[in-house]
Design a protein around this motif. Sequence first.
Motif, mmCIF file in Angstrom:
data_model
loop_
_atom_site.group_PDB
_atom_site.id
_atom_site.type_symbol
_atom_site.label_atom_id
_atom_site.label_comp_id
_atom_site.label_asym_id
_atom_site.label_seq_id
_atom_site.Cartn_x
_atom_site.Cartn_y
_atom_site.Cartn_z
ATOM 1 N N GLU A 31 32.260 19.979 -4.945
ATOM 2 C CA GLU A 31 31.882 21.093 -5.753
ATOM 3 C C GLU A 31 31.775 20.889 -7.095
ATOM 4 O OE1 GLU A 31 32.245 24.411 -5.670
ATOM 5 O OE2 GLU A 31 32.545 24.262 -3.481
ATOM 6 N N GLU A 32 32.215 19.665 -7.955
ATOM 7 C CA GLU A 32 31.883 19.377 -9.109
ATOM 8 C C GLU A 32 30.764 18.686 -9.310
ATOM 9 O OE1 GLU A 32 35.364 17.468 -10.502
ATOM 10 O OE2 GLU A 32 36.785 19.234 -9.556
ATOM 11 N N LYS A 33 30.224 17.812 -8.313
ATOM 12 C CA LYS A 33 29.067 16.847 -8.853
ATOM 13 C C LYS A 33 27.799 16.631 -7.878
ATOM 14 C CE LYS A 33 32.757 13.639 -10.858
ATOM 15 N NZ LYS A 33 33.552 12.331 -10.979
ATOM 16 N N HIS A 34 28.039 17.352 -6.714
ATOM 17 C CA HIS A 34 26.904 17.560 -5.747
ATOM 18 C C HIS A 34 26.466 18.518 -5.087
ATOM 19 C CE1 HIS A 34 26.880 12.596 -5.437
ATOM 20 N NE2 HIS A 34 28.236 13.176 -5.752
ATOM 21 N N GLU A 35 25.279 18.805 -5.328
ATOM 22 C CA GLU A 35 24.821 19.891 -4.566
ATOM 23 C C GLU A 35 24.164 19.525 -3.029
ATOM 24 O OE1 GLU A 35 21.708 21.388 -6.964
ATOM 25 O OE2 GLU A 35 22.809 22.010 -8.603
ATOM 26 N N ALA A 36 23.656 20.560 -2.491
ATOM 27 C CA ALA A 36 23.313 20.178 -0.951
ATOM 28 C C ALA A 36 21.940 19.580 -1.208
ATOM 29 C CB ALA A 36 22.866 21.501 -0.333
ATOM 30 N N GLY A 37 21.715 18.589 -0.449
ATOM 31 C CA GLY A 37 20.619 17.495 -0.838
ATOM 32 C C GLY A 37 21.096 16.260 -1.445
ATOM 33 N N GLN A 38 22.470 16.134 -1.657
ATOM 34 C CA GLN A 38 23.018 15.177 -2.188
ATOM 35 C C GLN A 38 24.185 14.217 -1.695
ATOM 36 O OE1 GLN A 38 23.644 16.529 -6.135
ATOM 37 N NE2 GLN A 38 21.909 15.607 -6.871
ATOM 38 N N PRO A 39 23.967 13.594 -0.375
ATOM 39 C CA PRO A 39 25.175 13.127 0.307
ATOM 40 C C PRO A 39 26.083 12.123 -0.504
ATOM 41 C CG PRO A 39 23.279 11.956 0.877
ATOM 42 C CD PRO A 39 22.801 13.159 0.269
ATOM 43 N N PHE A 40 27.133 11.814 -0.250
ATOM 44 C CA PHE A 40 27.946 10.500 -0.970
ATOM 45 C C PHE A 40 28.965 10.060 0.085
ATOM 46 C CE2 PHE A 40 30.067 14.853 -1.785
ATOM 47 C CZ PHE A 40 31.433 14.293 -1.490
#
Length: 402
Positions: A31-40
Amino acid sequence: MLLSTALSKTKSHVNQIPKDGMTKFIRSIAEEKHEAGQPFYVLDLATIERLMDKWHHSFPNVKPHYAVKCNAEPALLTKLAKLGANFDCASLQEIDTVLSLGICPNRIIFANPCKAISHIKHAAAVGVNLATFDSELEVDKIKKWHPHCRLLLRIKAPSDIGALRPLGKKFGVLPREFEPLLHYACNVAGLKVVGVSFHVGSIAQDPTIYREAIANARAAFDVADYLGIPKMQILNIGGVFRSSTPLFEEIADVVNEAVKDYFPDPNLTVIAEPGRFFPETAFTLVTHVIGKRVRGEKIEYWIDEGIYGSFRPTLYNSCFVGIKPLSRQKSKESSQIYESTIYGPSCDSLDAVAVDIKLVELQMGDLILFYNMGAYSKCAGTMFNGFDMLSVPTYLVQTNSS
């Protein structure tokens, strides 16, 4: 440049969370740091601690040299070093990765039996003085470029049938080659051979292979004694250990008994090169749903990681990976199950992560978690189709029982 990039992708702050708080933490990061398109990734350092305890319990007399090729995440290497592990490196780059973390070169074994001359010269320059070999040409290269290096004779395991990836075709000296190669290395080239190394193949299923391999190592030690070579002191039993199956304890029992039977000398140093044992279950990959198509009773999803990133090697290890769908908003979780397929983001039709599996219905932006993703995953990332799979960040957590 590559090393500094890798280091910058690790989020160095360690988040303290309860053992049952991983899902909440993952939702908060998404929610805070990653939009769709940014896995972690999420790495639980407490899992590494528990696995080191497990290793010492099963192998009290075997020093682990972690195989860096499995996962070179700096936080993982640093944690293992603090817990007392040494390191198995296969290249100049892996050596520099370990040294950049302040780890001493005498904690590294250069365990690639065939090394480029530039890599041998670099090992000599930085003080990595233990390496493997399995041919006369390798002896010649080491004699010329690193003559003070101590050597381990890499022997072929007697049988790697049943291993997921047999290694005997590519590496290892046959029993009939022990005498001529040891003679050449020690008595002709004047190098110091201090022990024997073997590897029974990746994810071997038969623990008795280890007993056969240790018996072969004993034969190589005996040949060295016959040739008048100064007493060898190191036995390297290689890798192939998985922490999540009872097979690990079975292998440990076989190895410990075989070492007692064939090597009663209390001064023998036994080492191993575990790779997946430590990181496999400690890493969770978090992906986002970036596309969806409903076809009758089946649903197809696209996510922001695929076979040209973390899933390339796991195509062969799919039975080890756990999958968990996760709505970004708990209140909107679905309960109806559909036959589903998960595709990666590239334009390659082969880029399928999971085919015909059962999942609840997900929406755009929802998460799909993949567990047991720490082994031979992130290290295989590419830039295929322009998707930057090399820079997937890792967040550090320390779970506790409270």
